[in-house]
Write a protein that holds these residues in place. Structure first.
Motif, PDB file in Angstrom:
ATOM      1  N   VAL A   1      -1.009  -2.340  10.459  1.00 26.81           N
ATOM      2  CA  VAL A   1      -1.143  -3.583   9.677  1.00 26.81           C
ATOM      3  C   VAL A   1      -0.609  -3.317   8.272  1.00 26.81           C
ATOM      4  O   VAL A   1      -1.174  -2.539   7.514  1.00 26.81           O
TER       5      VAL A   1
ATOM      6  N   VAL B   1       3.837   2.816   3.162  1.00 24.62           N
ATOM      7  CA  VAL B   1       2.954   3.666   3.971  1.00 24.62           C
ATOM      8  C   VAL B   1       2.943   3.195   5.432  1.00 24.62           C
ATOM      9  O   VAL B   1       3.034   4.009   6.359  1.00 24.62           O
TER      10      VAL B   1
ATOM     11  N   VAL C   1      -2.862 -10.745   9.553  1.00 28.71           N
ATOM     12  CA  VAL C   1      -3.974 -10.251  10.374  1.00 28.71           C
ATOM     13  C   VAL C   1      -5.293 -10.686   9.748  1.00 28.71           C
ATOM     14  O   VAL C   1      -5.546 -10.424   8.563  1.00 28.71           O
TER      15      VAL C   1
ATOM     16  N   HIS D   1      -3.943   5.370  -4.658  1.00 23.73           N
ATOM     17  CA  HIS D   1      -2.968   4.864  -5.628  1.00 23.73           C
ATOM     18  C   HIS D   1      -1.859   5.904  -5.812  1.00 23.73           C
ATOM     19  O   HIS D   1      -2.062   7.092  -5.584  1.00 23.73           O
TER      20      HIS D   1
ATOM     21  N   LYS E   1       5.326   8.352  -3.348  1.00 28.43           N
ATOM     22  CA  LYS E   1       5.975   9.662  -3.193  1.00 28.43           C
ATOM     23  C   LYS E   1       5.496  10.395  -1.958  1.00 28.43           C
ATOM     24  O   LYS E   1       6.228  11.106  -1.312  1.00 28.43           O
TER      25      LYS E   1
HETATM   26  C1  LIG Z   1       4.428  -1.010 -10.858  1.00 28.86           C
HETATM   27  C2  LIG Z   1       4.019   0.124  -9.988  1.00 28.86           C
HETATM   28  C3  LIG Z   1       4.540   1.386 -10.231  1.00 28.86           C
HETATM   29  C4  LIG Z   1       4.200   2.455  -9.415  1.00 28.86           C
HETATM   30  N1  LIG Z   1       4.755   3.674  -9.649  1.00 28.86           N
HETATM   31  C5  LIG Z   1       4.594   4.662  -8.742  1.00 28.86           C
HETATM   32  C6  LIG Z   1       5.327   5.864  -8.876  1.00 28.86           C
HETATM   33  O1  LIG Z   1       6.078   6.036  -9.826  1.00 28.86           O
HETATM   34  N2  LIG Z   1       5.185   6.808  -7.895  1.00 28.86           N
HETATM   35  C7  LIG Z   1       4.377   6.627  -6.809  1.00 28.86           C
HETATM   36  O2  LIG Z   1       4.317   7.519  -5.952  1.00 28.86           O
HETATM   37  N3  LIG Z   1       3.663   5.489  -6.666  1.00 28.86           N
HETATM   38  C8  LIG Z   1       3.749   4.509  -7.595  1.00 28.86           C
HETATM   39  N4  LIG Z   1       3.070   3.333  -7.461  1.00 28.86           N
HETATM   40  C9  LIG Z   1       2.148   3.166  -6.340  1.00 28.86           C
HETATM   41  C10 LIG Z   1       2.877   2.878  -5.046  1.00 28.86           C
HETATM   42  O3  LIG Z   1       3.938   1.970  -5.257  1.00 28.86           O
HETATM   43  C11 LIG Z   1       1.863   2.333  -4.046  1.00 28.86           C
HETATM   44  O4  LIG Z   1       0.776   3.244  -3.932  1.00 28.86           O
HETATM   45  C12 LIG Z   1       2.504   2.153  -2.680  1.00 28.86           C
HETATM   46  O5  LIG Z   1       3.670   1.374  -2.767  1.00 28.86           O
HETATM   47  C13 LIG Z   1       1.492   1.514  -1.746  1.00 28.86           C
HETATM   48  O6  LIG Z   1       2.141   1.256  -0.530  1.00 28.86           O
HETATM   49  P1  LIG Z   1       1.321   0.654   0.690  1.00 28.86           P
HETATM   50  O7  LIG Z   1       2.235   0.620   1.840  1.00 28.86           O
HETATM   51  O8  LIG Z   1       0.023   1.386   0.824  1.00 28.86           O
HETATM   52  O9  LIG Z   1       0.871  -0.803   0.197  1.00 28.86           O
HETATM   53  P2  LIG Z   1       1.778  -2.181  -0.020  1.00 28.86           P
HETATM   54  O10 LIG Z   1       3.120  -1.817  -0.464  1.00 28.86           O
HETATM   55  O11 LIG Z   1       0.954  -3.059  -0.807  1.00 28.86           O
HETATM   56  O12 LIG Z   1       1.891  -2.672   1.492  1.00 28.86           O
HETATM   57  C14 LIG Z   1       0.855  -3.346   2.146  1.00 28.86           C
HETATM   58  C15 LIG Z   1       1.467  -4.500   2.931  1.00 28.86           C
HETATM   59  O13 LIG Z   1       0.442  -5.073   3.742  1.00 28.86           O
HETATM   60  C16 LIG Z   1       0.657  -6.466   3.812  1.00 28.86           C
HETATM   61  N5  LIG Z   1      -0.632  -7.080   4.147  1.00 28.86           N
HETATM   62  C17 LIG Z   1      -1.762  -7.113   3.394  1.00 28.86           C
HETATM   63  N6  LIG Z   1      -2.748  -7.713   4.051  1.00 28.86           N
HETATM   64  C18 LIG Z   1      -2.234  -8.089   5.257  1.00 28.86           C
HETATM   65  C19 LIG Z   1      -2.789  -8.759   6.382  1.00 28.86           C
HETATM   66  N7  LIG Z   1      -4.063  -9.158   6.420  1.00 28.86           N
HETATM   67  N8  LIG Z   1      -1.978  -8.989   7.453  1.00 28.86           N
HETATM   68  C20 LIG Z   1      -0.676  -8.557   7.443  1.00 28.86           C
HETATM   69  N9  LIG Z   1      -0.103  -7.919   6.392  1.00 28.86           N
HETATM   70  C21 LIG Z   1      -0.885  -7.670   5.324  1.00 28.86           C
HETATM   71  C22 LIG Z   1       1.145  -6.824   2.414  1.00 28.86           C
HETATM   72  O14 LIG Z   1       1.884  -8.026   2.437  1.00 28.86           O
HETATM   73  C23 LIG Z   1       1.992  -5.620   2.049  1.00 28.86           C
HETATM   74  O15 LIG Z   1       3.369  -5.807   2.325  1.00 28.86           O
HETATM   75  C24 LIG Z   1       3.325   2.259  -8.315  1.00 28.86           C
HETATM   76  C25 LIG Z   1       2.784   0.999  -8.071  1.00 28.86           C
HETATM   77  C26 LIG Z   1       3.118  -0.061  -8.898  1.00 28.86           C
HETATM   78  C27 LIG Z   1       2.531  -1.398  -8.609  1.00 28.86           C
END
Ligand SMILES: Cc1cc2nc3c(=O)[nH]c(=O)nc-3n(C[C@H](O)[C@H](O)[C@H](O)COP(=O)(O)OP(=O)(O)OC[C@H]3O[C@@H](n4cnc5c(N)ncnc54)[C@H](O)[C@@H]3O)c2cc1C
Length: 362
Positions: free
Chosen positions: A7, A12, A159, A327, A331
Motif C-alpha cells: 500500500v 519505499v 485503500v 523519517h 536514502k
Molecule cells: C522536503 C523533504 C526533504 C527530504 N529530504 C530528504 C533527504 O535529503 N534524504 C532522505 O533520505 N530523505 C529525505 N526526506 C524524507 C523522504 O523523502 C521520505 O522519508 C520518503 O520519501 C518517504 O517515502 P515513503 O515511500 O515512505 O512515503 P511517501 O512518499 O509519502 O509514499 C506513500 C504513498 O502512499 C500513498 N498512500 C497513502 N495512503 C494511502 C491509502 N490509504 N491508499 C493508497 N495509497 C496511499 C500516498 O499517496 C503516497 O504516494 C525528505 C522529505 C521531505 C518532505
C-alpha cells in the motif's frame, strides 16, 4: 505463487515491490495519488552516511550498494558522484561516528577545498567535511525507472482497510473493490499509522509539515554541486539541508525545523509554512551567494517522525500485515525494500528494524 499487496507507491513501497518481484512473488501496489507524489515528492534528496546512530550509518551504507545495483540494472545515474558536504562543529561527531565504519570514505575539508567543492557558498572558516560516496539522489529518475518496471503491478485506488480474515489471509478494501492476499505491506507514508491501527498495530508516529524551497543556480556556476548540510549557525540558522537538481541548474534548501499538526490532520499554525520558506530564502541571501534568492519552486510536505530520533525508522508486524514508519527514508529505501520483502516472505522482521531496536536513535 505468493500474493503480496503493497500500500503506497512512494520510494519505499516501490523499492519493496521491486525486491518482492525478485523473490518471485505476485505483487499488487495500491496508490491513491501519483507514485512519488507524497513525502517522496520533488527533484533531489540527500544521500549521506553520517547519522547519530552508527547502526543506521551501516544500514545506509548497505543501501548505497543497492543504489549502485539499481543504477546498473536500470542503466541510469541515481546518486550523483559530487559527494555530500557538511559544515559546523557537528562535523567532528560525524567523523568520529563514521571512523567505526572505515569503508565509508570521508575527508575533512580545508577552507580552499570547501570553496572549490561548493562554490555557491559564502566564505566559511569553520569545520567542513566531504562524504565522498554521498551525493544527490536523482529522485525523478528513480521513480521513472521503478514505475516503468512495475507498471502492471500498480493499481490506482485508495485503500480504506487492511485486515486479517477468519481464513488466515489478508483482506484489502479499496474505494472500488475487495481483494485477498497472503501478506500486506503498509508503506503509505502519512497514511500508514491509521491503516495500521485498524489492523491492530499502534505506531507512535508524530506528524508535522515541512517546506523546502528551490532557487536557481547563477549562470557562472558549472561545477557539479554536492549536497549540503549546515549546522554551524554562522549564517543565522543551525539546521539547514540542501540538494541540487539533476541538471545542476537549481538548488533546493530547507530548514530541518517543521511545524506541528493537530490530531485531525490540520496545521496548528498554517502561516508557519510560509515563515519557514521565508527563512530559507533569508538564509540563501546570507550563505549561498551563488544562488538567485528568488524562489523558483516549493515542496510542501508531511513529515512522519518516530519519537526516538529525527532519523528513526522501524517495521511493525502482526500476523500477515507489516508496516514501516520513520523519517529521512529516501536514502535507505532500497535496503528498506529488501527488509520489507524479507518480512513479507518470512513473516519475521529483521532484528535491526524491530521497533524495540530503535534504529536511528539520536
Ligand atoms: C522536503 C523533504 C526533504 C527530504 N529530504 C530528504 C533527504 O535529503 N534524504 C532522505 O533520505 N530523505 C529525505 N526526506 C524524507 C523522504 O523523502 C521520505 O522519508 C520518503 O520519501 C518517504 O517515502 P515513503 O515511500 O515512505 O512515503 P511517501 O512518499 O509519502 O509514499 C506513500 C504513498 O502512499 C500513498 N498512500 C497513502 N495512503 C494511502 C491509502 N490509504 N491508499 C493508497 N495509497 C496511499 C500516498 O499517496 C503516497 O504516494 C525528505 C522529505 C521531505 C518532505
Amino acid at each position: 505463487m505468493t500474493r503480496i499487496a503493497v500500500v503506497g507507491a512512494g520510494i519505499v513501497g516501490l523499492a519493496t515491490a521491486h525486491a518482492l518481484r525478485k523473490t518471485g512473488a505476485d505483487v499488487t501496489i495500491y496508490e491513491s495519488g501519483t507514485p512519488g507524489g507524497g513525502q517522496s515528492a520533488g527533484d533531489g534528496r540527500i544521500f549521506r552516511h553520517a547519522h547519530d546512530d552508527v547502526r543506521l550509518a551501516g544500514f545506509v551504507s548497505s543501501s548505497r550498494t543497492l543504489w549502485r545495483q539499481w543504477e546498473a540494472e536500470f542503466g541510469v545515474e541515481l546518486v550523483s558522484d559530487a559527494g555530500a558536504v557538511a559544515i559546523g562543529d557537528s562535523v567532528e561527531d560525524k567523523l568520529r561516528i563514521l571512523s567505526d565504519l572505515p569503508h565509508i570514505r570521508v575527508a575533512l575539508l580545508a577552507q580552499g577545498q570547501l570553496a572549490s567543492a561548493l562554490p555557491i557558498l559564502a566564505d566559511f572558516e569553520g569545520k567542513a567535511m566531504l562524504d565522498v560516496d554521498g551525493g544527490a539522489i536523482r529522485t525523478l529518475a528513480a521513480f521513472r525507472a521503478l514505475t516503468e518496471s512495475l507498471t502492471e503491478a500498480l493499481v490506482a485506488d485508495h485503500v480504506l482497510t487492511v485486515q486479517h480474515t477468519s481464513e488466515g489471509d489478508v483482506e484489502i478494501r479499496t474505494g472500488t473493490g475487495v481483494d485477498r492476499f497472503d501478506h500486506a505491506v503498509l508503506s503509505a507514508g502519512r497514511g500508514t499509522a491509521p491503516l495500521a491501527r485498524n489492523a491492530g498495530l499502534e505506531i507512535p508516529v508524530e506528524l508535522a509539515a515541512h517546506a523546502r524551497v528551490t532557487f536557481p543556480v547563477r549562470q557562472d556556476v558549472d561545477t557539479p554541486l554536492p549536497t549540503f548540510q549546515d549546522g554551524s549557525g554562522t549564517f543565522g540558522e543551525t539546521g539547514v539541508y540542501a540538494a541540487p537538481s539533476a541538471d545542476n541548474r537549481s538548488y533546493s534548501v530547507g530548514l530541518s525545523e517543521t511545524t506541528g499538526v493537530r490530531q485531525d490532520g490540520s496545521l496548528a499554525d498554517p502561516p508557519a509554512l510560509e515563515s519557514l520558506a521565508a527563512r530559507a530564502a533569508a538564509y540563501v541571501r546570507h550563505a549561498l551567494p551563488g544562488l538567485d534568492p528568488e524562489p523558483s519552486g516549493y515542496v510542501h510536505c508531511w513529515v512522519t517522525r518516530l519519537p526516538w530520533g529525527e532519523d528513526g525508522v522501524g517495521i511493525w508486524s502482526t500476523g500477515k500485515i507489516s508496516a514501516i514508519a520513520g523519517h529521512n527514508l529516501f536514502k535507505q529505501a532500497p535496503a528498506l525494500g529488501e527488509a520489507l520483502a524479507e518480512t513479507a516472505v518470512s513473516g519475521v522482521v529483521p532484528a535491526l528494524l524491530r521497533p524495540e531496536a530503535q534504529l536511528g536513535k539520536a
